[in-house]
Design a protein around this motif. Structure first.
Motif, PDB file in Angstrom:
ATOM      1  N   LYS A   1     -27.201  37.845  29.892  1.00 35.66           N
ATOM      2  CA  LYS A   1     -26.242  38.170  28.770  1.00 35.66           C
ATOM      3  C   LYS A   1     -26.200  38.668  28.090  1.00 35.66           C
ATOM      4  CE  LYS A   1     -24.066  32.964  29.729  1.00 35.66           C
ATOM      5  NZ  LYS A   1     -23.941  31.805  29.348  1.00 35.66           N
ATOM      6  N   GLU A   2     -25.224  39.479  27.683  1.00 38.04           N
ATOM      7  CA  GLU A   2     -25.425  40.225  26.122  1.00 38.04           C
ATOM      8  C   GLU A   2     -25.576  39.582  24.852  1.00 38.04           C
ATOM      9  OE1 GLU A   2     -21.816  43.602  27.744  1.00 38.04           O
ATOM     10  OE2 GLU A   2     -21.102  41.947  26.112  1.00 38.04           O
TER      11      GLU A   2
ATOM     12  N   GLN B   1     -29.323  35.913  22.259  1.00 38.91           N
ATOM     13  CA  GLN B   1     -28.925  36.770  23.484  1.00 38.91           C
ATOM     14  C   GLN B   1     -29.863  35.585  24.736  1.00 38.91           C
ATOM     15  OE1 GLN B   1     -30.185  40.248  23.533  1.00 38.91           O
ATOM     16  NE2 GLN B   1     -29.378  41.481  25.487  1.00 38.91           N
TER      17      GLN B   1
END
Length: 127
Positions: A43-44, A39
């Motif tokens: 961001k995911e 990660q």
């Protein structure tokens, strides 16, 4: 107590290599599929690689294919992620995760598939 501990992160220049380790305690890693996730800030979490029980299946995200290699050492109850040709976009916190699987069952790169997670290790690729 089930526990996963990642290590091996750090600062590396572009093109360099690191090997991450995921050490398990409280359970036998051989009965589990293991995934590596990362990660980056903002961001995911994304799946990077996974290895199934007995190494029946191994998968890599397209972004790391050909550069990263996942492996396990059951005697050490540890899974590794060898990362070569590192790029700045590989910078992230890397996590390992585990889920118990039956023999012959594959693994996946979805974080929802995993039950146990480590605390993460930071990888920074920068010159």
């Amino acid at each position: 107590q089930v526990q996963l501990v990642e290590s091996g992160g750090g600062l590396v220049q572009p093109g360099g290599s690191l090997r991450l380790s995921c050490a398990a305690s409280g359970f036998t890693l051989d009965y589990y599929a293991i995934g590596w996730f990362r990660q980056a800030p903002g961001k995911e979490r994304e799946g990077v690689s996974c290895i199934s029980r007995s190494d029946v299946s191994i998968y890599y995200a397209d972004s790391v294919k050909g550069r990263f290699t996942i492996s396990r050492d059951n005697a050490k109850n540890t899974v590794y992620l060898q990362m070569n040709s590192l790029k700045p976009e590989d910078t992230a916190v890397y996590y390992c995760a585990a889920v118990r699987k039956g023999i012959g069952v594959g693994c996946g790169l979805g974080s929802h598939e995993y039950d146990y997670w480590g605390q993460g290790t930071q990888v920074t690729v920068s010159s």
